[in-house]
Design a protein around this motif. Structure first.
Motif, short mmCIF file in Angstrom:
data_model
loop_
_atom_site.label_atom_id
_atom_site.label_comp_id
_atom_site.label_asym_id
_atom_site.label_seq_id
_atom_site.Cartn_x
_atom_site.Cartn_y
_atom_site.Cartn_z
N TRP A 190 0.83 -1.19 0.00
CA TRP A 190 0.00 0.00 0.00
C TRP A 190 0.87 1.24 0.00
O TRP A 190 1.78 1.39 0.82
CB TRP A 190 -0.91 -0.01 1.22
CG TRP A 190 -1.81 1.19 1.30
CD1 TRP A 190 -1.63 2.31 2.06
CD2 TRP A 190 -3.04 1.39 0.59
NE1 TRP A 190 -2.66 3.20 1.86
CE2 TRP A 190 -3.54 2.66 0.96
CE3 TRP A 190 -3.75 0.64 -0.33
CZ2 TRP A 190 -4.72 3.18 0.46
CZ3 TRP A 190 -4.93 1.15 -0.84
CH2 TRP A 190 -5.40 2.40 -0.44
N THR B 136 -11.68 12.39 9.09
CA THR B 136 -11.98 11.40 8.04
C THR B 136 -12.93 12.01 7.03
O THR B 136 -13.90 12.68 7.41
CB THR B 136 -12.61 10.14 8.64
OG1 THR B 136 -11.65 9.49 9.49
CG2 THR B 136 -13.04 9.16 7.55
N HIS C 242 -15.74 11.34 4.20
CA HIS C 242 -16.70 10.37 3.68
C HIS C 242 -17.21 10.92 2.35
O HIS C 242 -17.78 12.02 2.31
CB HIS C 242 -17.86 10.17 4.65
CG HIS C 242 -17.44 9.60 5.97
ND1 HIS C 242 -17.50 8.25 6.23
CD2 HIS C 242 -16.96 10.20 7.09
CE1 HIS C 242 -17.07 8.02 7.47
NE2 HIS C 242 -16.73 9.20 8.01
N LEU D 18 -8.58 2.60 -4.26
CA LEU D 18 -8.22 1.34 -3.61
C LEU D 18 -6.90 0.78 -4.12
O LEU D 18 -6.47 -0.29 -3.71
CB LEU D 18 -9.33 0.30 -3.83
CG LEU D 18 -10.70 0.66 -3.23
CD1 LEU D 18 -11.71 -0.43 -3.53
CD2 LEU D 18 -10.59 0.88 -1.72
N LEU E 125 -17.08 5.92 -0.16
CA LEU E 125 -15.65 5.80 0.15
C LEU E 125 -15.33 6.54 1.44
O LEU E 125 -15.89 7.62 1.71
CB LEU E 125 -14.80 6.41 -0.97
CG LEU E 125 -14.60 5.62 -2.26
CD1 LEU E 125 -13.90 6.51 -3.29
CD2 LEU E 125 -13.79 4.35 -2.03
N THR E 126 -14.42 5.99 2.24
CA THR E 126 -13.92 6.70 3.41
C THR E 126 -12.40 6.83 3.28
O THR E 126 -11.73 5.88 2.89
CB THR E 126 -14.24 5.96 4.73
OG1 THR E 126 -13.65 4.65 4.70
CG2 THR E 126 -15.73 5.82 4.92
N ARG F 32 -9.21 7.86 5.57
CA ARG F 32 -8.76 8.12 6.93
C ARG F 32 -7.60 9.12 6.93
O ARG F 32 -6.92 9.30 5.92
CB ARG F 32 -8.32 6.81 7.59
CG ARG F 32 -9.40 5.74 7.65
CD ARG F 32 -10.56 6.17 8.51
NE ARG F 32 -11.60 5.13 8.58
CZ ARG F 32 -12.78 5.32 9.14
NH1 ARG F 32 -13.06 6.49 9.71
NH2 ARG F 32 -13.69 4.35 9.16
N ARG G 224 -5.38 5.65 4.65
CA ARG G 224 -6.09 4.39 4.36
C ARG G 224 -7.45 4.70 3.73
O ARG G 224 -8.12 5.64 4.14
CB ARG G 224 -6.29 3.56 5.63
CG ARG G 224 -5.00 3.02 6.22
CD ARG G 224 -5.28 2.16 7.45
NE ARG G 224 -4.07 1.67 8.06
CZ ARG G 224 -3.45 0.53 7.71
NH1 ARG G 224 -3.95 -0.20 6.74
NH2 ARG G 224 -2.34 0.16 8.30
N GLY H 243 -11.25 3.06 2.53
CA GLY H 243 -12.19 1.95 2.67
C GLY H 243 -13.39 2.14 1.75
O GLY H 243 -13.82 3.28 1.51
N ARG I 86 -17.13 1.35 1.68
CA ARG I 86 -18.25 0.89 2.52
C ARG I 86 -19.36 0.27 1.69
O ARG I 86 -19.93 -0.75 2.08
CB ARG I 86 -18.80 2.05 3.35
CG ARG I 86 -17.87 2.53 4.43
CD ARG I 86 -18.63 3.28 5.52
NE ARG I 86 -17.76 3.66 6.61
CZ ARG I 86 -18.21 4.20 7.75
NH1 ARG I 86 -19.50 4.44 7.92
NH2 ARG I 86 -17.37 4.52 8.71
#
Length: 299
Positions: free
Chosen positions: A71, A108, A110, A252, A272-273, A275, A279, A281, A283
């Motif tokens: 990553w 974060t 979102h 990703l 999408l999140t 961080r 990172r 994620g 959802r």
């Protein structure tokens, strides 16, 4: 060699399963595997085949091999340690660790990527490709769903194409007070030549023209929070299937040329999140479960 001894020997070699051999012995002791009068070899072999098939296959012991791609935490070029390097200190007494801590994101982001609703495919130009009656229903359902999540949305950004603009305005009726922003970078296009190649679809423009614009949109909107942002943010982007699929692959760190392997319903929600650490994620991808089955389309 008797049938019973042969059976136990084959089971032992075939799977190396002590459990199965034990079961075979238990069955034999109860007479379950005993030869019946007049029973032929074929019938006995049939029972053996069934028990052998119940053993774990050899491939279950194979361990998946990692791709080798680690990553990249600086994927958005906003990793604090890289940003602080090369900066001039304001004073000789400034603490380097304090400077780096101040440059670290703390919130974060979102991001809700909404595909536009169904539209008139026969329109000769963009202004004619407005939503169908069903498309307007879909946009209304999407707006209801976003409102039902009970989140405090910061902004509603949309592609400047007619179908995305209309979808965004219908959604906004359910989110009073949320600012609407139009953006040309989010217009539909062909981001990168897909792999495997397809012959049933030809883009309106060459890939390197659309691709540069859509990549610019990705860099503008998909990144970690600014260090000055104190609270988590919730942003809505209404755009197009190709743009969303490309964004997901890039965010990703999947091969971007795989974007066409995914499908999205009209009015669907991709969440999408991102961080503070960088990172990312996913959802939800193309969620349209809030719509009745007879309202689902993918045009």
């Amino acid at each position: 060699m008797s049938f019973r001894k042969t059976f136990k020997l084959i089971c032992g070699f075939a799977g190396g399963s002590a459990v199965l051999v034990f079961a075979a012995n238990a069955a034999e002791s109860r007479g379950y595997l005993g030869e019946r009068r007049g029973e032929g070899l074929a019938s006995r072999w049939s029972r053996l085949t069934v028990l052998h098939a119940a053993q774990p296959a050899a491939w279950t012991t194979v361990t998946p091999i990692p791709s080798g791609h680690s990553w990249d935490f600086n994927w958005d070029k906003r990793e604090p340690s890289t940003l602080s390097n090369g900066r001039k200190k304001e004073s000789v007494t400034e603490d380097p660790s304090s400077e780096q801590d101040n440059s670290k994101p703390k919130a974060t982001r979102h991001i809700f990527l909404i595909r536009h609703s169904q539209y008139n495919l026969s329109g000769s130009s963009d202004k004619d490709r407005i939503l169908t009656p069903l498309g307007r229903e879909q946009a209304d359902l999407t707006g209801q769903r976003l409102a039902a999540l009970g989140l405090k949305y910061d902004v509603l950004i949309h592609s400047s194409m007619a179908r995305a603009t209309e979808t965004a305005h219908i959604i906004s009726k359910h989110l009073p007070g949320v600012e609407l922003v139009s953006c040309d970078l989010l217009r539909e296009g062909a981001p990168i030549e897909p792999v495997p190649a397809v012959t049933h679809w030809k883009p309106d423009a060459v890939y390197h023209e659309d691709g540069a614009r859509i990549e610019a949109a990705f860099r503008r909107y998909i990144h970690r929070a600014d260090p000055k942002q104190k609270e988590d943010s919730y942003e809505i982007i209404v755009c197009h299937a190709n743009v969303i699929r490309y964004f997901v692959c890039r965010a990703l760190q999947f091969p971007p040329e795989g974007w066409l392997r995914m499908g999205l319903h009209n009015g669907s929600i991709t969440w999408l999140t991102i961080r503070p650490s960088g990172r990312v994620g996913l959802r939800t991808m193309g969620d349209a479960g809030f719509m009745p089955p007879d309202k689902l389309t993918r045009t």
